[in-house]
Scaffold this motif. Structure first.
Motif, PDB file in Angstrom:
ATOM      1  N   LYS A   1       0.845  -1.200   0.000  1.00 14.51           N
ATOM      2  CA  LYS A   1       0.000   0.000   0.000  1.00 14.51           C
ATOM      3  C   LYS A   1       0.882   1.252   0.000  1.00 14.51           C
ATOM      4  O   LYS A   1       0.636   2.205  -0.733  1.00 14.51           O
ATOM      5  N   PHE A   2       1.935   1.248   0.799  1.00 10.58           N
ATOM      6  CA  PHE A   2       2.819   2.421   0.872  1.00 10.58           C
ATOM      7  C   PHE A   2       3.485   2.678  -0.477  1.00 10.58           C
ATOM      8  O   PHE A   2       3.573   3.821  -0.947  1.00 10.58           O
ATOM      9  N   ARG A   3       3.930   1.613  -1.116  1.00 11.64           N
ATOM     10  CA  ARG A   3       4.623   1.780  -2.407  1.00 11.64           C
ATOM     11  C   ARG A   3       3.664   2.295  -3.469  1.00 11.64           C
ATOM     12  O   ARG A   3       4.032   3.052  -4.366  1.00 11.64           O
ATOM     13  N   ARG A   4       2.391   1.879  -3.361  1.00  7.63           N
ATOM     14  CA  ARG A   4       1.378   2.310  -4.329  1.00  7.63           C
ATOM     15  C   ARG A   4       0.995   3.767  -4.106  1.00  7.63           C
ATOM     16  O   ARG A   4       0.959   4.574  -5.020  1.00  7.63           O
ATOM     17  N   GLU A   5       0.759   4.104  -2.842  1.00  7.40           N
ATOM     18  CA  GLU A   5       0.181   5.426  -2.547  1.00  7.40           C
ATOM     19  C   GLU A   5       1.217   6.477  -2.187  1.00  7.40           C
ATOM     20  O   GLU A   5       0.918   7.667  -2.200  1.00  7.40           O
ATOM     21  N   LYS A   6       2.407   6.055  -1.832  1.00  8.69           N
ATOM     22  CA  LYS A   6       3.501   6.976  -1.462  1.00  8.69           C
ATOM     23  C   LYS A   6       3.020   8.056  -0.487  1.00  8.69           C
ATOM     24  O   LYS A   6       3.043   9.249  -0.791  1.00  8.69           O
ATOM     25  N   GLY A   7       2.560   7.579   0.685  1.00 11.52           N
ATOM     26  CA  GLY A   7       1.953   8.502   1.661  1.00 11.52           C
ATOM     27  C   GLY A   7       2.958   9.167   2.581  1.00 11.52           C
ATOM     28  O   GLY A   7       4.142   9.280   2.268  1.00 11.52           O
TER      29      GLY A   7
ATOM     30  N   LEU B   1       7.768  13.217   6.106  1.00 12.79           N
ATOM     31  CA  LEU B   1       8.099  13.358   4.688  1.00 12.79           C
ATOM     32  C   LEU B   1       6.922  12.890   3.846  1.00 12.79           C
ATOM     33  O   LEU B   1       6.247  11.908   4.199  1.00 12.79           O
ATOM     34  N   ASP B   2       6.676  13.568   2.721  1.00 10.99           N
ATOM     35  CA  ASP B   2       5.602  13.122   1.831  1.00 10.99           C
ATOM     36  C   ASP B   2       6.153  12.549   0.517  1.00 10.99           C
ATOM     37  O   ASP B   2       5.398  12.253  -0.398  1.00 10.99           O
ATOM     38  N   ALA B   3       7.481  12.439   0.435  1.00 10.30           N
ATOM     39  CA  ALA B   3       8.184  11.825  -0.698  1.00 10.30           C
ATOM     40  C   ALA B   3       9.610  11.600  -0.212  1.00 10.30           C
ATOM     41  O   ALA B   3       9.999  12.171   0.817  1.00 10.30           O
ATOM     42  N   PRO B   4      10.430  10.793  -0.938  1.00  9.94           N
ATOM     43  CA  PRO B   4      11.783  10.554  -0.424  1.00  9.94           C
ATOM     44  C   PRO B   4      12.532  11.854  -0.143  1.00  9.94           C
ATOM     45  O   PRO B   4      13.304  11.944   0.798  1.00  9.94           O
ATOM     46  N   ARG B   5      12.309  12.845  -0.998  1.00  8.94           N
ATOM     47  CA  ARG B   5      13.023  14.117  -0.793  1.00  8.94           C
ATOM     48  C   ARG B   5      12.078  15.244  -0.366  1.00  8.94           C
ATOM     49  O   ARG B   5      12.416  16.416  -0.453  1.00  8.94           O
TER      50      ARG B   5
ATOM     51  N   SER C   1       1.534   6.757   6.833  1.00 11.34           N
ATOM     52  CA  SER C   1       1.538   5.517   6.039  1.00 11.34           C
ATOM     53  C   SER C   1       2.731   4.626   6.342  1.00 11.34           C
ATOM     54  O   SER C   1       2.772   3.470   5.906  1.00 11.34           O
ATOM     55  N   ALA C   2       3.756   5.150   7.035  1.00 14.32           N
ATOM     56  CA  ALA C   2       4.936   4.338   7.354  1.00 14.32           C
ATOM     57  C   ALA C   2       5.753   5.021   8.445  1.00 14.32           C
ATOM     58  O   ALA C   2       5.601   6.220   8.681  1.00 14.32           O
TER      59      ALA C   2
END
Ligand code: KG4
Ligand code: ZN
Length: 358
Positions: free
Chosen positions: A14-20, A37-41, A93-94
């Motif tokens: 789910k996390f990989r799909r939604e990138k929360g 964080l809402d994205a890796p960067r 989400s994570a």
């Protein structure tokens, strides 16, 4: 796989799909830190509580006091980060957390807290290597930076030259054989009568000194290897001050500070640039607490420019310990399908690239 296997796989997918939203926690030493964080960067918020005033009276980090302070402060620091990011635990989400290397009691505070949130909210959890977090600080400040590149990590506990082959792939090229660069700064500063943490104080004192007044040298730092040695340089400073005191001679503390800083900076800049050239990638990054040192940043930037190598370093707020860098490394790990079980433990002596906690 363990009892949480289903939840773990479903949550990760789910996390990989939604990138929360990802909550990151860092408690490996003397900073209690959280970030969202809402994205890796994509850093939405960060919060850091430093224990420096607590440890300054003892001249260094007292592990038991550090653990107790993390226990007291982690809850409020996480809440502050969530508030600044305008979200609640329910929006996450994570969870990513530093699991090593560091002080065991300090690490356990963050790891236990992160496991509690992950369990309560059914979220994927990922342990992050602190050194890999420092490397990732560069991604937060340099949008154009992508692996492969060479990174020098100079912190209170480590001095590594690393080939970053991919977001999750690291090769150790060289390291210190004794004191870490930051540790040498702290010890030399202490000998000079400066307060903890010595690095920034020594840098300030060095501004008024002559960097060529003393030749502090180390044979290893001038040889062909990619390893460092800083304890001899530090001891030379201690001996110089000691001898001067015994003879009743006056010495310029600023000259000693500037000369010490020059010796450390030259060794770090020289070897890391040579590694970047040899790697063929012509990209050199700097990370770790000592990356806040302006003399080091300038020396590396100048040398890299002259050699046609691109140079990268984090914004000052990402140089010393923080949770945003841990979140960045954790986000990339989760996107690469890596997560940790709820049995995640603190690993005080974790090596770079060790994946046994996943
Ligand atoms: O990365 P960091 O915050 O914690 C560890 O992972 O160890 O690094 C802390 C180290 C300390 O030794 C501190 O003295 C050093 O980084 N440091 C500096 C500067 N700012 C922090 N050393 C030299 N110059 C600075 N401006
Ligand atoms: Zn650190």
């Amino acid at each position: 796989m363990g009892i949480d296997a289903n939840a773990r796989l479903a949550g990760l997918e789910k996390f990989r799909r939604e990138k929360g939203l990802l909550l990151a926690i860092e408690t490996s030493c003397d900073e209690t830190a959280a970030a969202v964080l809402d994205a890796p960067r994509g850093v939405r918020s960060m919060s850091v509580h430093t224990q420096i005033p607590l440890h300054a009276q003892f001249g260094g980090v007292v592990p038991e006091l550090a653990s107790r302070s993390h226990v007291e402060r982690l809850g409020p620091v996480v809440e502050d980060a969530l508030q600044k990011a305008k979200c609640t635990f329910g929006d996450l989400s994570a969870v990513a957390v530093t699991c090593g290397p560091g002080l065991v009691g300090a690490l356990l505070t963050g790891v236990s807290y992160a496991k509690g949130i992950a369990f309560a909210k059914g979220l994927p959890l990922v342990g992050v290597n602190h050194i890999e977090g420092h490397i990732a600080a560069n991604y937060l400040s340099c949008p154009e930076l992508e692996p492969p590149f060479v990174c020098l990590i100079a912190s209170g506990g480590h001095s590594h030259i690393v080939l970053v082959e991919g977001y999750r792939k690291f090769f150790l090229i060289g390291k210190t054989r004794d004191d870490a660069a930051g540790e040498a700064f702290d010890k030399a500063a202490r000998a000079l009568g400066l307060p903890y943490p010595g690095g920034p104080a020594l840098e300030r004192l060095a501004l008024d000194g002559d960097p060529n007044a003393y030749a502090f040298r180390s044979v290893l730092n001038e040889d062909e290897s990619f390893d460092f040695s800083f304890s001899g340089i530090k001891t030379a400073v201690v001996n110089l001050l000691h001898t001067a005191t015994q003879k009743g001679e006056s010495v310029s503390r600023a000259d000693i500070a500037a000369s010490f800083q020059r010796a450390v900076v030259n060794a770090l800049a020289e070897k890391s640039l040579r590694a970047a050239l040899l790697s063929g990638h012509k990209k050199l990054a700097l990370a770790g607490g000592v990356s806040a040192n302006k003399a080091l940043r300038e020396a590396m930037r100048n040398r890299a420019e002259k050699a046609g190598v691109s140079f990268y370093c984090p914004d000052f707020r990402f140089c010393t310990d923080n949770a945003a860098m841990i979140g960045c490394a954790g986000y990339y790990a989760l996107l690469a399908n890596e997560s940790s079980p709820l049995s995640l433990n603190a690993s005080p002596a974790l090596s770079l690239g060790d994946r046994s906690f996943l």
